[in-house]
Scaffold this motif. Sequence first.
Motif, PDB file in Angstrom:
ATOM      1  N   PRO A   1     -67.305-119.677  19.890  1.00 13.31           N
ATOM      2  CA  PRO A   1     -66.193-119.724  18.931  1.00 13.31           C
ATOM      3  C   PRO A   1     -65.650-118.329  18.633  1.00 13.31           C
ATOM      4  O   PRO A   1     -66.411-117.387  18.422  1.00 13.31           O
ATOM      5  CB  PRO A   1     -66.825-120.355  17.690  1.00 13.31           C
ATOM      6  CG  PRO A   1     -68.274-120.013  17.792  1.00 13.31           C
ATOM      7  CD  PRO A   1     -68.604-119.977  19.260  1.00 13.31           C
ATOM      8  N   ILE A   2     -64.336-118.214  18.628  1.00 12.47           N
ATOM      9  CA  ILE A   2     -63.662-116.954  18.350  1.00 12.47           C
ATOM     10  C   ILE A   2     -62.776-117.132  17.126  1.00 12.47           C
ATOM     11  O   ILE A   2     -62.042-118.117  17.021  1.00 12.47           O
ATOM     12  CB  ILE A   2     -62.785-116.517  19.550  1.00 12.47           C
ATOM     13  CG1 ILE A   2     -63.609-116.481  20.842  1.00 12.47           C
ATOM     14  CG2 ILE A   2     -62.136-115.169  19.276  1.00 12.47           C
ATOM     15  CD1 ILE A   2     -64.708-115.471  20.856  1.00 12.47           C
ATOM     16  N   ARG A   3     -62.859-116.195  16.193  1.00 11.94           N
ATOM     17  CA  ARG A   3     -61.976-116.215  15.030  1.00 11.94           C
ATOM     18  C   ARG A   3     -61.566-114.786  14.689  1.00 11.94           C
ATOM     19  O   ARG A   3     -62.284-113.829  15.020  1.00 11.94           O
ATOM     20  CB  ARG A   3     -62.618-116.918  13.838  1.00 11.94           C
ATOM     21  CG  ARG A   3     -64.024-116.496  13.522  1.00 11.94           C
ATOM     22  CD  ARG A   3     -64.648-117.337  12.428  1.00 11.94           C
ATOM     23  NE  ARG A   3     -64.446-116.757  11.117  1.00 11.94           N
ATOM     24  CZ  ARG A   3     -64.957-117.257   9.985  1.00 11.94           C
ATOM     25  NH1 ARG A   3     -65.636-118.386  10.035  1.00 11.94           N
ATOM     26  NH2 ARG A   3     -64.751-116.679   8.835  1.00 11.94           N
ATOM     27  N   ASN A   4     -60.422-114.643  14.034  1.00  9.53           N
ATOM     28  CA  ASN A   4     -59.817-113.319  13.923  1.00  9.53           C
ATOM     29  C   ASN A   4     -60.484-112.393  12.920  1.00  9.53           C
ATOM     30  O   ASN A   4     -60.172-111.201  12.887  1.00  9.53           O
ATOM     31  CB  ASN A   4     -58.316-113.439  13.620  1.00  9.53           C
ATOM     32  CG  ASN A   4     -58.040-114.205  12.333  1.00  9.53           C
ATOM     33  OD1 ASN A   4     -58.926-114.342  11.487  1.00  9.53           O
ATOM     34  ND2 ASN A   4     -56.827-114.711  12.190  1.00  9.53           N
ATOM     35  N   ASP A   5     -61.393-112.894  12.096  1.00 10.93           N
ATOM     36  CA  ASP A   5     -62.058-112.012  11.143  1.00 10.93           C
ATOM     37  C   ASP A   5     -63.504-111.699  11.535  1.00 10.93           C
ATOM     38  O   ASP A   5     -64.248-111.127  10.748  1.00 10.93           O
ATOM     39  CB  ASP A   5     -62.018-112.618   9.734  1.00 10.93           C
ATOM     40  CG  ASP A   5     -62.767-113.945   9.642  1.00 10.93           C
ATOM     41  OD1 ASP A   5     -63.003-114.568  10.701  1.00 10.93           O
ATOM     42  OD2 ASP A   5     -63.104-114.359   8.519  1.00 10.93           O
ATOM     43  N   VAL A   6     -63.896-112.080  12.755  1.00 12.21           N
ATOM     44  CA  VAL A   6     -65.265-111.866  13.217  1.00 12.21           C
ATOM     45  C   VAL A   6     -65.237-111.154  14.564  1.00 12.21           C
ATOM     46  O   VAL A   6     -64.470-111.521  15.457  1.00 12.21           O
ATOM     47  CB  VAL A   6     -66.025-113.203  13.350  1.00 12.21           C
ATOM     48  CG1 VAL A   6     -67.375-113.004  14.036  1.00 12.21           C
ATOM     49  CG2 VAL A   6     -66.228-113.841  11.982  1.00 12.21           C
ATOM     50  N   GLU A   7     -66.078-110.145  14.702  1.00 10.29           N
ATOM     51  CA  GLU A   7     -66.193-109.427  15.968  1.00 10.29           C
ATOM     52  C   GLU A   7     -67.320-110.026  16.799  1.00 10.29           C
ATOM     53  O   GLU A   7     -68.421-110.264  16.294  1.00 10.29           O
ATOM     54  CB  GLU A   7     -66.461-107.945  15.720  1.00 10.29           C
ATOM     55  CG  GLU A   7     -66.527-107.115  16.990  1.00 10.29           C
ATOM     56  CD  GLU A   7     -66.565-105.627  16.730  1.00 10.29           C
ATOM     57  OE1 GLU A   7     -66.682-104.867  17.702  1.00 10.29           O
ATOM     58  OE2 GLU A   7     -66.490-105.231  15.546  1.00 10.29           O
ATOM     59  N   LEU A   8     -67.050-110.274  18.069  1.00  7.76           N
ATOM     60  CA  LEU A   8     -68.043-110.809  18.999  1.00  7.76           C
ATOM     61  C   LEU A   8     -68.562-109.680  19.873  1.00  7.76           C
ATOM     62  O   LEU A   8     -67.783-108.948  20.490  1.00  7.76           O
ATOM     63  CB  LEU A   8     -67.417-111.901  19.871  1.00  7.76           C
ATOM     64  CG  LEU A   8     -68.269-112.388  21.056  1.00  7.76           C
ATOM     65  CD1 LEU A   8     -69.549-113.046  20.570  1.00  7.76           C
ATOM     66  CD2 LEU A   8     -67.460-113.348  21.931  1.00  7.76           C
TER      67      LEU A   8
ATOM     68  N   ALA B   1     -58.085-121.605  12.412  1.00  6.56           N
ATOM     69  CA  ALA B   1     -58.552-122.367  13.571  1.00  6.56           C
ATOM     70  C   ALA B   1     -59.494-121.523  14.418  1.00  6.56           C
ATOM     71  O   ALA B   1     -59.359-120.301  14.496  1.00  6.56           O
ATOM     72  CB  ALA B   1     -57.358-122.811  14.408  1.00  6.56           C
ATOM     73  N   TYR B   2     -60.449-122.193  15.035  1.00  6.91           N
ATOM     74  CA  TYR B   2     -61.333-121.535  15.982  1.00  6.91           C
ATOM     75  C   TYR B   2     -60.770-121.699  17.396  1.00  6.91           C
ATOM     76  O   TYR B   2     -60.223-122.746  17.741  1.00  6.91           O
ATOM     77  CB  TYR B   2     -62.729-122.172  15.962  1.00  6.91           C
ATOM     78  CG  TYR B   2     -63.582-121.794  14.781  1.00  6.91           C
ATOM     79  CD1 TYR B   2     -64.500-120.764  14.861  1.00  6.91           C
ATOM     80  CD2 TYR B   2     -63.497-122.498  13.588  1.00  6.91           C
ATOM     81  CE1 TYR B   2     -65.321-120.429  13.791  1.00  6.91           C
ATOM     82  CE2 TYR B   2     -64.307-122.173  12.502  1.00  6.91           C
ATOM     83  CZ  TYR B   2     -65.207-121.145  12.612  1.00  6.91           C
ATOM     84  OH  TYR B   2     -66.011-120.809  11.554  1.00  6.91           O
TER      85      TYR B   2
END
Length: 224
Positions: free
Chosen positions: A65-72, A36-37
């Motif tokens: 959008p935030i997801r656990n495998d992507v760094e912002l 989920a995002y």
Amino acid sequence: MSFKNIIAVIALLGLAPAAQSQEPSLSFNLFSYQGAYLNRIFRFNADYTAKYNIPIKVPFALQIPIRNDVELIADGRPSGGIVKFTFATKDPSGRRFIENFHVVDASFPIPQDSDDPMPIRLRSAAKALTQSAYPSAIQGFTDAKIISTREISVNGMRAVQLLATYTDPSNGPMVLQLVAIPHPARAESYFILHNISRNLVPINGPEQLPDTLGGRILASFSYE
């Protein structure tokens, strides 16, 4: 021909599938994510100016959008523009660029002698994207090619989109999405610069743009 019908003759953006690297570090695929995002809301207004001393001519808001495998990585003082969000892989051996989303100041004057000024403003915006924003965006890169320029809708607002491809020496084949969003009631506006790595986001047609990270941000853009 109406402005809405100005489209490229190349089907599916003219994008053949990007060559897939055999390196394990490029196994990331944005579209394979099943989780989920979460959306984080950013508002750029007088409070933002007071806190960060960054002038905001016209307030706007975005959902990131935030997801656990992507760094912002957020940059509130990018070289030119208001804010830039960069997304990268969380790779122990080194981050890899996925996408970025850059909001830049623009002005699209409102003709006072027209009963319907928006078509005029959209034509002006398209010219600005083609003759100014695009040459600047692809400077220093190779194999740049405009694929299409057309009117789109952004969160219920009329806008102009330019799509292009190019090659980044560091990140490989890229998609460039430029979007001008004239404010409905003010000359002061913004345009968006959205770069996408085709190695990590294997986009093959325009129908996939809304599913990219930048596409999700763009769909949330609103003037306040």
